[in-house]
Motif scaffolding. Structure first.
Motif, PDB file in Angstrom:
ATOM      1  N   ASP A 240       0.819  -1.214   0.000  1.00  0.00           N
ATOM      2  CA  ASP A 240       0.000   0.000   0.000  1.00  0.00           C
ATOM      3  C   ASP A 240       0.850   1.260   0.000  1.00  0.00           C
ATOM      4  O   ASP A 240       0.438   2.294  -0.561  1.00  0.00           O
ATOM      5  N   ASP A 241       2.009   1.204   0.626  1.00  0.00           N
ATOM      6  CA  ASP A 241       2.876   2.382   0.662  1.00  0.00           C
ATOM      7  C   ASP A 241       3.362   2.759  -0.738  1.00  0.00           C
ATOM      8  O   ASP A 241       3.468   3.950  -1.077  1.00  0.00           O
ATOM      9  N   ILE A 242       3.639   1.770  -1.553  1.00  0.00           N
ATOM     10  CA  ILE A 242       4.073   2.062  -2.920  1.00  0.00           C
ATOM     11  C   ILE A 242       2.910   2.611  -3.734  1.00  0.00           C
ATOM     12  O   ILE A 242       3.097   3.467  -4.607  1.00  0.00           O
ATOM     13  N   ARG A 243       1.699   2.140  -3.464  1.00  0.00           N
ATOM     14  CA  ARG A 243       0.528   2.716  -4.146  1.00  0.00           C
ATOM     15  C   ARG A 243       0.371   4.195  -3.804  1.00  0.00           C
ATOM     16  O   ARG A 243       0.045   5.014  -4.669  1.00  0.00           O
ATOM     17  N   GLY A 244       0.601   4.552  -2.542  1.00  0.00           N
ATOM     18  CA  GLY A 244       0.548   5.961  -2.168  1.00  0.00           C
ATOM     19  C   GLY A 244       1.613   6.781  -2.873  1.00  0.00           C
ATOM     20  O   GLY A 244       1.349   7.908  -3.320  1.00  0.00           O
ATOM     21  N   LEU A 245       2.818   6.227  -3.003  1.00  0.00           N
ATOM     22  CA  LEU A 245       3.883   6.935  -3.719  1.00  0.00           C
ATOM     23  C   LEU A 245       3.514   7.123  -5.191  1.00  0.00           C
ATOM     24  O   LEU A 245       3.764   8.195  -5.769  1.00  0.00           O
ATOM     25  N   VAL A 246       2.924   6.101  -5.789  1.00  0.00           N
ATOM     26  CA  VAL A 246       2.527   6.200  -7.194  1.00  0.00           C
ATOM     27  C   VAL A 246       1.484   7.298  -7.379  1.00  0.00           C
ATOM     28  O   VAL A 246       1.544   8.085  -8.337  1.00  0.00           O
ATOM     29  N   SER A 247       0.535   7.389  -6.456  1.00  0.00           N
ATOM     30  CA  SER A 247      -0.478   8.445  -6.555  1.00  0.00           C
ATOM     31  C   SER A 247       0.144   9.830  -6.432  1.00  0.00           C
ATOM     32  O   SER A 247      -0.197  10.755  -7.197  1.00  0.00           O
ATOM     33  N   LEU A 248       1.096   9.981  -5.496  1.00  0.00           N
ATOM     34  CA  LEU A 248       1.755  11.276  -5.333  1.00  0.00           C
ATOM     35  C   LEU A 248       2.579  11.648  -6.568  1.00  0.00           C
ATOM     36  O   LEU A 248       2.565  12.803  -7.018  1.00  0.00           O
ATOM     37  N   LEU A 249       3.301  10.663  -7.131  1.00  0.00           N
ATOM     38  CA  LEU A 249       4.097  10.955  -8.316  1.00  0.00           C
ATOM     39  C   LEU A 249       3.210  11.280  -9.519  1.00  0.00           C
ATOM     40  O   LEU A 249       3.550  12.150 -10.331  1.00  0.00           O
ATOM     41  N   ALA A 250       2.075  10.593  -9.635  1.00  0.00           N
ATOM     42  CA  ALA A 250       1.154  10.893 -10.739  1.00  0.00           C
ATOM     43  C   ALA A 250       0.625  12.321 -10.624  1.00  0.00           C
ATOM     44  O   ALA A 250       0.552  13.059 -11.622  1.00  0.00           O
ATOM     45  N   GLN A 251       0.273  12.726  -9.414  1.00  0.00           N
ATOM     46  CA  GLN A 251      -0.190  14.104  -9.221  1.00  0.00           C
ATOM     47  C   GLN A 251       0.927  15.106  -9.477  1.00  0.00           C
ATOM     48  O   GLN A 251       0.700  16.184 -10.063  1.00  0.00           O
ATOM     49  N   SER A 252       2.145  14.773  -9.056  1.00  0.00           N
ATOM     50  CA  SER A 252       3.266  15.679  -9.272  1.00  0.00           C
ATOM     51  C   SER A 252       3.564  15.855 -10.759  1.00  0.00           C
ATOM     52  O   SER A 252       3.821  16.972 -11.228  1.00  0.00           O
ATOM     53  N   ILE A 253       3.506  14.749 -11.515  1.00  0.00           N
ATOM     54  CA  ILE A 253       3.749  14.839 -12.955  1.00  0.00           C
ATOM     55  C   ILE A 253       2.614  15.582 -13.655  1.00  0.00           C
ATOM     56  O   ILE A 253       2.828  16.369 -14.578  1.00  0.00           O
TER      57      ILE A 253
END
Length: 320
Positions: A240-253
């Motif tokens: 789940d922690d990696i899913r949260g990172l993916v969501s943050l990176l998607a928003q950042s991009i």
């Protein structure tokens, strides 16, 4: 043989019927075994079948090793069981991917092992039953059921334990990977190049995470967007922690914010969470040590401290 006949005779009650039933079961088993071996041997020895199975498994590429006869046999056996259950096969494939088995035939091999292992263990147990003295019918049936259950559950328990161990290794190694990724991004590298560099640096210390990051880089090179490749990373790891990172990176991009700042903030949170997990495990050590101390050390302490006094008391009362 006589022992098995006596067991069947207790169940049926008629000696003649027992012998006929036993002979029929043996004959049917021999016929089915011969037919199964003939079908498998024909399918494995046929060049056309071997070529089709190799292409289906993705071994048409020359640099990959061809499948062995045992592996192809397991695939054929497991395919009969998993072909009609797409939902269960998808769930099983996710479990195997989380455990580190990415082969296209992993599901078939898994179900083949789960089907064949109980039968093999049960057959070995039946052959060993005559050597167990004073074994009742009820106890023998219970022993067979126990062996069959162990053979059925053992592969699932092994895969589950492998999955948990792999997820723990990934969870422990991910904060360090994020720190390296922050350094690479802030030094001017793009996110795909930073992921590739981190995968190269961690290939020795953390091979599981390095392989996952290398797969992400390979997908990006193949034309898949970075956000989609990172989503695939989260699906393969199941964290789940990696899913949260993916969501943050998607928003950042998407919004054009700094990727390095996002990675730095999430790396700090990830490291704090890892520290909290370590403190939680350390706090549980005292409670977990209570039972070994009581059941292992207390009897020895009791014998050493009170044993001589008890011996003296018995000597005194023995003289009286």
């Amino acid at each position: 043989m006589n022992y098995l006949l006596s067991l069947l005779n207790r169940m049926v009650g008629d000696e003649q019927m027992t012998r006929e039933l036993f002979a029929g079961v043996i004959g049917l088993s021999v016929v089915l075994l011969v037919v199964a071996l003939a079908v498998l041997a024909k399918g494995l020895q046929s060049p056309v079948q071997r070529r089709l199975l190799s292409i289906k498994r993705g071994h048409a590429i020359e640099h990959r090793a061809p499948a062995s006869n045992l592996q192809m046999m397991l695939e054929q056996v497991g395919q009969r069981f998993s072909s009609g259950e797409k939902g269960q096969a998808s769930k099983t494939r996710t479990l195997l991917i989380h455990a580190g088995y990415r082969s296209p035939s992993a599901v078939q091999v898994y179900w083949a092992i789960r089907l064949l292992l109980p039968l093999i263990m049960t057959g070995i147990t039946i052959m060993l039953l005559p050597f167990i003295p004073n074994l009742s019918l009820l106890l023998g049936v219970g022993l067979l059921m126990l062996v069959f259950g162990v053979g059925w559950l053992a592969p699932a328990i092994y895969v589950g334990a492998r999955k948990e161990a792999r997820m723990s290794r990934l969870l422990i190694a991910f904060p360090d990977a994020l720190d390296l990724m922050v350094v690479c991004v802030e030094s001017g590298l793009a996110l795909p190049q930073a992921i590739e560099r981190v995968a190269e640096e961690m290939s020795v210390s953390q091979p599981d995470l390095a392989l996952e990051l290398a797969l992400v880089n390979a997908e990006v090179r193949a034309g898949i967007p970075s956000t989609e490749a990172l989503k695939h990373l989260a699906e393969r790891t199941g964290l789940d922690d990696i899913r949260g990172l993916v969501s943050l990176l998607a928003q950042s991009i998407r919004f054009g914010t700094s990727v390095g700042t996002t990675l730095r903030i999430y790396a700090e949170e990830f490291r704090d969470r890892r520290t909290q997990m370590a403190e939680e495990k350390a706090a549980k050590v005292g409670t977990k040590l209570v039972f070994p101390l009581i059941f292992c050390l207390w009897p020895s302490f009791f014998l050493v401290a009170i044993g001589p006094a008890i011996i003296s008391v018995f000597k005194v009362f023995g003289k009286i």
